[in-house]
Design an enzyme around this catalytic site. Structure first.
Site, mmCIF file in Angstrom:
data_model
loop_
_atom_site.group_PDB
_atom_site.id
_atom_site.type_symbol
_atom_site.label_atom_id
_atom_site.label_comp_id
_atom_site.label_asym_id
_atom_site.label_seq_id
_atom_site.Cartn_x
_atom_site.Cartn_y
_atom_site.Cartn_z
ATOM 1 N N ARG A 9 0.852 -1.209 0.000
ATOM 2 C CA ARG A 9 0.000 0.000 0.000
ATOM 3 C C ARG A 9 0.875 1.242 0.000
ATOM 4 O O ARG A 9 0.507 2.257 0.595
ATOM 5 C CB ARG A 9 -0.922 0.000 1.198
ATOM 6 N N LYS A 60 2.225 6.632 0.895
ATOM 7 C CA LYS A 60 1.663 5.476 1.610
ATOM 8 C C LYS A 60 0.143 5.593 1.597
ATOM 9 O O LYS A 60 -0.399 6.614 2.017
ATOM 10 C CB LYS A 60 2.199 5.479 3.050
ATOM 11 N N ASP A 98 -6.255 -3.722 -0.224
ATOM 12 C CA ASP A 98 -6.747 -2.733 -1.191
ATOM 13 C C ASP A 98 -5.714 -1.659 -1.522
ATOM 14 O O ASP A 98 -5.963 -0.793 -2.354
ATOM 15 C CB ASP A 98 -8.033 -2.084 -0.665
ATOM 16 N N GLY A 99 -4.576 -1.692 -0.823
ATOM 17 C CA GLY A 99 -3.538 -0.714 -1.117
ATOM 18 C C GLY A 99 -3.812 0.674 -0.560
ATOM 19 O O GLY A 99 -3.056 1.613 -0.804
ATOM 20 N N ASP A 120 10.129 -6.901 8.859
ATOM 21 C CA ASP A 120 9.841 -5.993 7.732
ATOM 22 C C ASP A 120 9.568 -4.577 8.223
ATOM 23 O O ASP A 120 9.443 -3.661 7.409
ATOM 24 C CB ASP A 120 8.648 -6.503 6.908
ATOM 25 N N ASN A 121 9.486 -4.398 9.529
ATOM 26 C CA ASN A 121 9.284 -3.057 10.070
ATOM 27 C C ASN A 121 10.511 -2.562 10.812
ATOM 28 O O ASN A 121 10.404 -1.684 11.670
ATOM 29 C CB ASN A 121 8.061 -3.040 10.988
HETATM 30 P P1 AMP Z 1 2.515 -3.569 8.237
HETATM 31 O O1 AMP Z 1 2.520 -4.598 9.327
HETATM 32 O O2 AMP Z 1 1.486 -2.517 8.388
HETATM 33 O O3 AMP Z 1 3.869 -2.990 8.074
HETATM 34 O O4 AMP Z 1 2.158 -4.316 6.870
HETATM 35 C C1 AMP Z 1 2.630 -5.587 6.559
HETATM 36 C C2 AMP Z 1 2.446 -5.914 5.102
HETATM 37 O O5 AMP Z 1 1.093 -5.843 4.715
HETATM 38 C C3 AMP Z 1 3.187 -5.009 4.134
HETATM 39 O O6 AMP Z 1 3.652 -5.798 3.077
HETATM 40 C C4 AMP Z 1 2.114 -4.067 3.674
HETATM 41 O O7 AMP Z 1 2.397 -3.508 2.412
HETATM 42 C C5 AMP Z 1 0.908 -4.978 3.611
HETATM 43 N N1 AMP Z 1 -0.345 -4.218 3.746
HETATM 44 C C6 AMP Z 1 -0.820 -3.647 4.865
HETATM 45 N N2 AMP Z 1 -1.994 -3.038 4.637
HETATM 46 C C7 AMP Z 1 -2.284 -3.226 3.346
HETATM 47 C C8 AMP Z 1 -3.374 -2.834 2.485
HETATM 48 N N3 AMP Z 1 -4.422 -2.133 2.945
HETATM 49 N N4 AMP Z 1 -3.308 -3.216 1.195
HETATM 50 C C9 AMP Z 1 -2.283 -3.935 0.732
HETATM 51 N N5 AMP Z 1 -1.249 -4.329 1.467
HETATM 52 C C10 AMP Z 1 -1.229 -3.989 2.768
HETATM 53 MG MG MG Z 2 5.403 -2.338 7.437
#
Ligand code: AMP
Ligand code: MG
Length: 487
Positions: A88, A108, A120-121, A247-248
């Site tokens: 996203r 973002k 949904d990105g 990944d964070n």
């Molecule tokens: P996060 O834990 O928020 O860092 O997200 C973990 C993973 O989920 C990353 O690869 C993000 O790009 C993906 N992601 C989170 N929210 C969405 C979303 N609404 N649409 C697509 N990918 C998402």
């Molecule tokens: Mg992340």
């Protein structure tokens, strides 16, 4: 507007996929960070809010941008996922700022990419405002973090548990390379790509490592040290990241991804806010251990580069993990000694700090206000300034204060001591209930409290009369028990 120089786009095709921002019906600029724009050397004079909203929601692709989604993997709550990536977000490109530093410009919440899986990105307004508030609060506190250049409302609705207004955050980072970026290639056995990435990281973030006998070991060591110092800083401000998946964790040493993050109100080392962290993996006091665990995952990716001999590579990696622990311990002690106003070195210093934290825990004392009040005590304020913050007055507190007074009794004047302590003990943090309040109003179109909060948090070490209401802990009915990811 931007003078792009896109080094990541020049890396091999396996590193990224082209990305196109989604259409937004009615982008409206919520906030634009002029100071940061200047620091980045952006040419924005004369640009209307409407124009900024178009560009910073991805409706107009600025000249020189090469929008792409970065590939990465990651351990999420300990489980390895080989295929994550920017689902996203997209990298518009990189600029060289006024001080010669390379900075990523990322949108973002700008729509689906090749890595969106079932998502949904999009981003909802709430998480975008939360990230804006907290990342800018970090900058003012002097804690390394990604920055917020802008927040734009898209005019689109996003579907979560309810329909919510959509928004895009423009995030600025030294880079968006994560531990998980290395894992992405290592998991595929693509050693060439791991080396290419490591070379990129050395050039970009750790040029000194290039001079070392083993540049990759030097890089790993520097990443570990920066991360250890960063986590010590988090603990010193009562911060819980909430989702320290690999990944964070940014390789640059910046705090990244302000999802379910939160600041402590009352001190509790086991505190967890995130609704998805049911086992407390990312609790306040677990963060250094998790940081080290994440660095171990990075070290695994780099083993073939550390030494051709597997035994020796493992030994080198273990040395780095030990160094992480040592650097963290030293940095933590330094931070907390400064918070207590303790100068020099004495054997009992670590005990003095942990005893105080234990008393705060027993007395459910507000983390931020307690250290701030202790600063006032050092300046001669009445003891009640401090003890009033403890719900129950723990029996050992009076004794501890006697020890502490003796320890800080040196040739500084009380006023000097207080000033030094107040310079490291913020009066104002981004309290959860205030963030929630700002978001709740914004969802109904009122951004005034959001703006007020962002502006107040720009001077966290000051006690301005007009921010008094923002400094106090939540009342029982204002308390926020849970925080949620933006997804
Ligand atoms: P996060 O834990 O928020 O860092 O997200 C973990 C993973 O989920 C990353 O690869 C993000 O790009 C993906 N992601 C989170 N929210 C969405 C979303 N609404 N649409 C697509 N990918 C998402
Ligand atoms: Mg992340």
């Amino acid at each position: 507007m931007f003078s792009f120089d896109n080094s990541y786009a020049r890396l091999p095709q396996t590193f990224h996929r082209p990305a196109r921002p989604a259409a937004a019906r009615a982008p409206v600029l919520i906030r634009f960070n002029q100071t940061l724009a200047q620091e980045l050397g952006l040419e924005v004079e004369g640009a209307s809010d409407a124009r900024l909203a178009q560009v910073l929601s991805g409706q107009v692709i600025p000249v020189g941008a090469e929008p792409l989604a970065q590939a990465y993997a990651g351990h999420q709550f300990g489980q390895f996922n080989p295929q994550l990536g920017d689902g996203r977000a997209l990298l518009l490109g990189e600029v060289i700022d006024r001080e010669g530093r390379r900075r990523d410009i990322q949108l973002k919440g700008s729509g689906p990419t090749a890595f969106s899986r079932n998502g949904d990105g999009m981003a909802a307004l709430g998480p975008v405002l939360r990230e804006y508030i907290v990342s800018e609060a970090f900058a003012a506190l002097g804690v390394p973090a990604t920055r917020a250049l802008a927040a734009v409302a898209t005019g689109e609705q996003v579907v979560r548990e309810t329909m919510l207004p959509g928004a895009v955050l423009t995030r600025i980072a030294a880079s968006h390379i994560r531990v998980g970026t290395f894992q992405f290639f290592a998991a595929q056995g693509d050693e060439d790509a791991v080396q290419t990435l490591a070379d990129h990281v050395i050039d970009r973030h750790y040029p000194a490592a290039r001079e070392a006998e083993n540049p990759y070991l030097a890089m790993l060591t520097l990443v570990a040290e920066r991360q250890a110092r960063l986590i010590a800083r988090w603990l010193s401000i009562g911060f819980i990241h909430g989702v320290m998946n690999t990944d964070n964790m940014a390789i640059s040493g910046e705090t990244i991804d302000f999802g379910p993050c939160a600041f402590l109100d009352e001190y509790d080392p086991r505190k967890v806010f995130s609704s998805i962290d049911q086992r407390g993996r990312y609790a306040y006091a677990n963060q250094p251990g998790i940081g080290q665990w994440n660095i171990a995952r990075l070290a695994e990716c780099l083993l073939p580069l550390l030494d051709a001999d597997e035994e020796k590579a493992l030994e080198a990696a273990n040395g780095v993990l030990k160094a992480f622990g040592d650097v963290f311990q030293d940095a933590w002690l330094m931070q907390f000694k400064a918070k207590l106003g303790v100068a020099g070195e004495e054997e009992d210093d670590r005990q003095l700090v942990s005893d105080f934290l234990e008393l705060m825990h027993q007395g459910e004392a507000d983390f931020t206000l307690t250290f701030r009040s202790l600063s006032k005590l050092a300046g001669g304020a009445a003891v009640e300034t401090l003890t009033d913050l403890f719900t129950v007055s723990p029996p050992g507190l009076a004794d501890w204060l006697t020890r502490w007074h003796a320890r800080i009794d040196d040739d500084r004047t009380p006023a000097e001591r207080q000033a030094q302590m107040e310079a490291v003990n913020p009066a104002l943090i981004a309290r959860n209930h205030r963030i929630e309040e700002a978001i709740a109003a914004a969802i109904y179109g009122d951004f005034s409290f959001f703006h007020r909060l962002v502006e107040a948090l720009a001077t966290p070490y000051a006690e301005e009369p007009d921010t008094a209401d923002l400094r106090v802990p939540p009342t029982p009915d204002q308390r926020v028990a849970r925080t949620f990811c933006g997804t």
